[in-house]
Design an enzyme around this catalytic site. Structure first.
Site, short mmCIF file in Angstrom:
data_model
loop_
_atom_site.label_atom_id
_atom_site.label_comp_id
_atom_site.label_asym_id
_atom_site.label_seq_id
_atom_site.Cartn_x
_atom_site.Cartn_y
_atom_site.Cartn_z
N ASP A 1 -11.02 2.29 4.24
CA ASP A 1 -11.26 0.85 3.99
C ASP A 1 -12.76 0.58 3.86
O ASP A 1 -13.16 -0.50 3.43
CB ASP A 1 -10.72 0.02 5.17
CG ASP A 1 -9.44 -0.72 4.80
OD1 ASP A 1 -9.16 -0.87 3.59
OD2 ASP A 1 -8.71 -1.15 5.73
N LYS B 1 0.85 -1.20 0.00
CA LYS B 1 0.00 0.00 0.00
C LYS B 1 0.88 1.25 0.00
O LYS B 1 0.60 2.22 -0.71
CB LYS B 1 -0.94 -0.02 1.21
CG LYS B 1 -2.05 -1.05 1.06
CD LYS B 1 -2.80 -1.35 2.34
CE LYS B 1 -3.72 -2.55 2.14
NZ LYS B 1 -4.35 -3.05 3.36
N GLN C 1 -4.60 -2.31 9.65
CA GLN C 1 -4.37 -3.59 8.98
C GLN C 1 -4.88 -4.72 9.88
O GLN C 1 -4.50 -4.84 11.04
CB GLN C 1 -2.87 -3.77 8.68
CG GLN C 1 -2.55 -5.02 7.89
CD GLN C 1 -3.19 -5.02 6.49
OE1 GLN C 1 -3.09 -4.06 5.75
NE2 GLN C 1 -3.86 -6.12 6.15
#
Ligand code: NAP
Length: 293
Positions: A119, A52, A96
């Site tokens: 997200d 990312k 994460q």
């Protein structure tokens, strides 16, 4: 059979994002800033976060990583989230997953400011998505919608079987494809581990989306002739033909199934590249305050 080249489609979208970021800098607008919270030293999580960061750098975005040992307490992690929520220089951030067992991941996600939840996992973004309001869409479903769109695959009126009902892939994608939008307007069947006679459903699907997390599970007899097959699964399996001794495969038996379908995504190079590029698109939207003004 047409191979859906996610790598090429993602590269095209990345070029457009890079151009937009350069134009922002020309206007003295700061580049979008994506932060990631990484807890522990799980190699797969580290690889995802590294990828990312690299993707951000390639399009000119700013990225930063907030690393914490696996012993970090839930309270400390919530404080980090609070800090990121209030830092005006950070447009969006991700936590994460998975998190260590002593931390309630759902509580951590709920602590993220929905306006920075790139997200798209916060219940506010899920609720807005369900009601068709502007929302950050979770990256993998968003990426798959773009693949269908860019390939000109007709979805309206078609029967889509979504195999897998996770919060990050199957459930949101089943909702997105059933909405009155394009891509969308599908008749969706959502299957899961308690579905009886899975094959009866999958073999009737015009569009089959495989996201159950089982390597090479979907065999040709489970797939309708000329179906569109989107393979979300990613598995590292042993291989005698690869130099490393391993290769990546999906949830679908690619060589055999590809012979009978109209479109199919490969693994790797199908859905995966679209997931990261969708996170970049959400970060761009966050920096422009497109969803929450
Ligand atoms: P997950 O959370 O493990 O969910 C798997 C889903 O599949 C569950 O809903 C489960 O049912 C269902 N399932 C499991 N076995 C089944 C069976 N035999 N028959 C029917 N349904 C079954 O997985 P996920 O996070 O959605 O990920 C799925 C796969 O996609 C994984 O391989 C993952 O690595 C991959 N993935 C790839 C990307 C990418 O960017 N390429 C992104 C995300 C995920 P229950 O709900 O009943 O347990």
């Amino acid at each position: 059979m047409i191979l859906i080249d996610g790598k090429k489609i993602a590269a095209g979208i990345r070029r457009e994002i890079k151009k937009e970021v350069a134009e922002m800098l020309d206007r003295d607008v700061p580049a979008p800033h994506l932060a990631a919270v990484l807890v522990g030293d799980d190699p797969a999580s580290r690889t995802y976060v590294n990828n990312k960061e690299k993707a951000c750098r390639e399009v000119g975005m700013i990225s930063s990583v907030y690393e914490h040992p696996s012993t970090v307490s839930e309270k400390e992690l919530l404080e980090v989230i609070g800090f990121l929520n209030h830092d005006p220089e950070i447009d969006g951030f991700i936590v994460q997953l998975p998190l260590p067992g002593h931390i309630d991941a759902a509580k951590v996600i709920r602590h993220i400011d929905p306006a920075k939840d790139v997200d798209g996992f916060h219940p506010v973004n899920t609720g807005r998505m369900v009601q068709g309001m502007p929302a950050y869409l979770p990256a993998t479903p968003y990426g798959i919608l773009q693949l269908l769109d860019k390939c000109g695959i007709e979805t309206e009126g078609r029967h889509c079987v979504m195999a897998g009902r996770s919060n990050i892939v199957g459930t949101p994608l089943s909702i997105l494809l059933s909405r009155k939008t394009s891509p969308g307007n599908c008749t969706v069947t959502l299957c899961h581990s308690r579905t009886s006679d899975l094959k009866k459903h999958t073999s009737r699907a015009d569009i089959l989306i495989a996201a159950i997390g089982k390597p090479r599970f979907f065999t040709p007899d489970m797939v309708k002739n000329n179906a569109v097959v989107i393979d979300v699964g990613v598995h590292r399996v042993e291989s005698e033909t690869s130099k490393t001794g391993f290769k990546l495969v999906g949830d679908v038996m690619f060589d055999e199934v590809s012979k009978k379908c109209s479109y199919i995504t490969p693994v790797p190079g199908g859905v995966g590249p679209m997931t990261i590029v969708s996170l970049l698109l959400n970060t761009l939207k966050a920096s422009r305050k497109e969803i929450y003004s």
